[in-house]
Design an enzyme around this catalytic site. Structure first.
Site, PDB file in Angstrom:
ATOM      1  N   TYR A 161     -70.830 -35.026 -61.324  1.00 54.65           N
ATOM      2  CA  TYR A 161     -69.566 -35.508 -61.899  1.00 54.65           C
ATOM      3  C   TYR A 161     -69.370 -36.951 -61.466  1.00 54.65           C
ATOM      4  CZ  TYR A 161     -64.495 -35.851 -62.751  1.00 54.65           C
ATOM      5  OH  TYR A 161     -63.242 -36.233 -63.175  1.00 54.65           O
ATOM      6  N   LYS A 194     -62.602 -41.545 -52.404  1.00 56.49           N
ATOM      7  CA  LYS A 194     -62.267 -40.489 -51.439  1.00 56.49           C
ATOM      8  C   LYS A 194     -62.117 -41.025 -50.004  1.00 56.49           C
ATOM      9  CE  LYS A 194     -63.297 -36.809 -54.554  1.00 56.49           C
ATOM     10  NZ  LYS A 194     -64.304 -36.732 -55.587  1.00 56.49           N
ATOM     11  N   ASP A 218     -73.621 -42.603 -57.018  1.00 59.59           N
ATOM     12  CA  ASP A 218     -72.216 -42.214 -56.976  1.00 59.59           C
ATOM     13  C   ASP A 218     -71.979 -41.503 -55.662  1.00 59.59           C
ATOM     14  OD1 ASP A 218     -69.705 -41.205 -57.154  1.00 59.59           O
ATOM     15  OD2 ASP A 218     -69.910 -40.447 -59.198  1.00 59.59           O
TER      16      ASP A 218
HETATM   17  C1  LIG Z   1     -64.203 -37.228 -57.053  1.00 58.84           C
HETATM   18  C2  LIG Z   1     -65.386 -37.836 -57.675  1.00 58.84           C
HETATM   19  C3  LIG Z   1     -65.295 -38.788 -58.696  1.00 58.84           C
HETATM   20  C4  LIG Z   1     -64.007 -39.138 -59.364  1.00 58.84           C
HETATM   21  O1  LIG Z   1     -63.101 -39.738 -58.503  1.00 58.84           O
HETATM   22  P1  LIG Z   1     -61.534 -39.746 -58.895  1.00 58.84           P
HETATM   23  O2  LIG Z   1     -60.915 -40.549 -57.815  1.00 58.84           O
HETATM   24  O3  LIG Z   1     -61.122 -38.309 -58.924  1.00 58.84           O
HETATM   25  O4  LIG Z   1     -61.425 -40.363 -60.237  1.00 58.84           O
HETATM   26  C5  LIG Z   1     -66.448 -39.398 -59.134  1.00 58.84           C
HETATM   27  N1  LIG Z   1     -67.637 -39.082 -58.615  1.00 58.84           N
HETATM   28  C6  LIG Z   1     -67.772 -38.164 -57.654  1.00 58.84           C
HETATM   29  C7  LIG Z   1     -69.130 -37.874 -57.105  1.00 58.84           C
HETATM   30  C8  LIG Z   1     -66.658 -37.489 -57.169  1.00 58.84           C
HETATM   31  O5  LIG Z   1     -66.817 -36.543 -56.237  1.00 58.84           O
END
Ligand SMILES: *Cc1c(COP(=O)(O)O)cnc(C)c1O
Length: 435
Positions: A146, A274, A241
Site C-alpha cells: 500500500y 508515521k 516506501d
Molecule cells: C500508512 C502508509 C501509507 C499512507 O500514509 P497516510 O499517511 O495514511 O496517507 C503509505 N505507505 C505505507 C507503506 C503506509 O504504511
C-alpha cells in the site's frame, strides 16, 4: 464487558449518521472483524481507554507512529511549546530545517527531502518526481503493498503475469492506472519479465521493503537485490516506501538492514511518514540531490502544501526522533517485540494452533498459518473467521490488535514486560479455545 461496549455503540450510531461508515479511514470501522469500533477517549503510554473507560493494551499505536507510546513527556512538552508559538505560518521555519537534517542524518540515501502532511501525499509526489525525472510513464508496484490512496496506485493485478492493473476503487478510470504494472511480491520471474518487456518505459519501481499492509512480509534479499539491479540497468528509479518501516524496524529504516547485507545498496527515493511525525500529520520524501532538485521551485516537477512542514508537527517529529535516537533504544524495543512474538508462538504451539510470526525492531506480524507467507495471495489464505475469533477474544481481554488480518502490529517503548506477558497469557486462553 457488555455495559462498557454500549458507550461505543451509542457513539457509532451517532457517527454513522454524519460520517460515512462512522469513520474517517475505512479499516477503523471493524467491517472485517464485525462488532463495534472502540472510540478512544484518551491514551497514555501503552494503553488507551475507550468510551466506556475500558482499558486496552494498544498494539496499533495509530498504525505505527506511536513508537514511544502515547503522551511521552518530552514529546508532549515539545508540542505544547510549539503550539504556544503558533499553529501554522505558511512561511519557512528553522524547525523544518532541523527535522530535515535529522531525517537525512538517520537515512544516508536521503541527501535532500521535502516535508508534506501524509504518506499518501509523499508517495504520490514521489511517483510524479520519478516520472518527471525520467520522462517515462510506467510504474511498477507489488500486489499487497500500500502506498496511500493516490489514483494511479489503487490498482490490482490483471489476469496473467506482469499485466497492467485494474482499478481497485470506483472513481479511478482505467486510463489512470494504465501505466501501473502490478507484480507479485517476491516473484523474481515476474520482475525479470516486466523489465525485459517494459524496461525502457519504466519510470520507477515502488515497494515496501518489508510489506506492512499485507500483515508483515519481508522482501527476500535476492528480490531486493534484483529490484535494485534492474532499476539501475534500465534507468528506472527505485522508490522505497518506508512510511511504515522508516524509523520503526530500525532507526535507519528497512534500507539500513538491506544496506548491511548488500554492498552499496540504497534506494533512489525514500518515502516516509508515521514515526517521523510522532503522531502528527507529517510525512516526507527524499533522495539524491539531483533528483530532488527537479522539484518546484528549482525544477519542473510541481508540488506544494498549505500545511507542509507544520510547526507543531515538526516539533512532535523532532522530539520523537530525538528519543528514538538514544543509544540502545532500538535494541530494547526489538527485544520487547521479540519477547511478544516468541511468547505468542509458544502459546499457539501449546494449544495446537497453526501459527507463524515474524518481527523486526518494533514491528511484527503473525498468521494463523503454519508457514510465513511470501506474498499477498499466501497472506489471504489465512482463515478470516478464526482470525476474527482471535481478535475478539483478545479485545474482550483488553488487548487491542489491528482489526484486520492483513495489518501489521506495533510495540512501543512504553510496553512493559508485564504488558507483554499479560498479552501472551490472554492469547494463550484464546488459542486454547481456538485449538
Ligand atoms: C500508512 C502508509 C501509507 C499512507 O500514509 P497516510 O499517511 O495514511 O496517507 C503509505 N505507505 C505505507 C507503506 C503506509 O504504511
Amino acid at each position: 464487558m457488555e455495559p462498557d461496549t454500549d458507550f461505543n455503540d451509542v457513539l457509532m450510531t451517532r457517527a454513522r449518521r454524519i460520517i460515512p461508515g462512522g469513520v474517517n479511514s475505512p479499516v477503523r470501522a471493524f467491517r472485517a472483524v464485525g462488532g463495534t469500533p472502540r472510540f478512544v477517549r484518551r491514551a497514555q503510554g501503552a494503553y488507551f481507554w475507550d468510551a466506556g473507560e475500558q482499558r486496552y493494551i494498544d498494539y496499533v499505536g495509530s498504525w505505527g507512529p506511536m513508537i514511544l507510546g502515547h503522551g511521552h513527556p518530552a514529546v508532549l512538552q515539545a508540542v505544547q511549546r510549539a503550539a504556544a508559538e503558533g499553529f501554522s505560518f505558511g512561511a519557512p521555519t528553522e524547525r523544518e530545517i532541523e527535522l530535515a537534517e535529522a531525517i537525512a542524518a538517520l537515512i544516508p540515501s536521503i541527501e535532500m527531502l521535502r516535508l508534506v502532511c501524509s504518506g499518501t501525499e509523499a508517495g504520490m509526489t514521489a511517483i510524479r518526481l520519478a516520472r518527471g525525472v525520467t520522462g517515462r510513464a510506467k510504474i511498477v508496484k507489488f500486489e499487497g503493498c500500500y502506498h496511500g490512496h493516490a489514483d494511479a496506485l489503487l490498482v490490482k493485478a490483471g489476469s496473467g503475469l506482469a499485466t497492467f492493473g485494474h482499478p481497485t476503487s470506483a472513481g479511478v478510470p482505467p486510463e489512470v492506472v494504465q501505466h501501473t504494472l502490478v507484480l507479485e511480491y517476491n516473484n523474481l520471474d515476474q520482475l525479470e519479465q516486466a523489465f525485459a518487456q517494459h524496461g525502457a518505459e519504466i519510470a520507477g519501481l515502488i515497494m515496501e521493503p518489508i510489506a506492512g499492509n499485507m500483515n508483515f512480509v519481508r522482501a527476500t534479499l535476492e528480490f531486493t537485490r534484483r529490484c535494485r539491479e534492474l532499476c539501475t540497468q534500465h534507468g528506472a528509479l527505485l522508490i522505497y516506501d518506508e512510511v511504515m518501516t522508516g524509523c520503526r524496524v530500525a532507526l535507519g529504516g528497512a534500507q539500513s538492514l538491506y544496506a548491511k547485507a548488500i554492498a552499496g545498496f540504497a534506494p533512489d527515493i525514500t518515502v516516509l511518514g508515521k514515526v517521523i511525525g510522532g503522531g502528527m500529520p507529517l510525512a516526507a520524501f527524499g533522495g539524491k540531490r539531483a533528483i530532488m532538485e527537479q522539484l518546484a521551485p528549482l525544477g519542473p516537477v510541481y508540488q506544494a502544501g498549505t500545511l507542509s512542514g507544520n510547526p507543531v508537527a515538526t516539533a512532535c517529529g523532532l522530539a520523537t526522533l530525538r528519543e528514538i535516537s538514544q543509544p540502545g533504544f532500538f535494541d530494547a524495543l526489538a527485544a520487547k517485540t521479540r519477547r511478544l512474538i516468541d511468547g505468542l508462538c509458544a502459546a499457539a504451539r501449546a494449544a495446537g494452533v497453526p501459527f507463524s510470526a515474524d518481527c523486526e525492531g518494533g514491528m511484527f506480524g503473525f498468521f494463523l498459518l503454519p508457514d510465513l507467507p511470501k506474498n499477498y495471495g499466501q497472506v489471504m489464505q489465512s482463515d478470516a473467521a478464526r482470525f476474527n475469533r482471535l481478535f475478539h477474544g483478545l479485545l474482550e481481554r483488553g488487548i487491542y490488535i489491528a482489526p484486520a488480518l492483513y495489518e501489521a502490529g506495533f510495540v512501543s517503548s512504553a510496553h512493559s514486560d508485564a504488558d507483554i506477558d499479560a498479552t501472551i497469557a490472554a492469547a494463550s486462553e484464546v488459542f486454547q479455545a481456538l485449538g
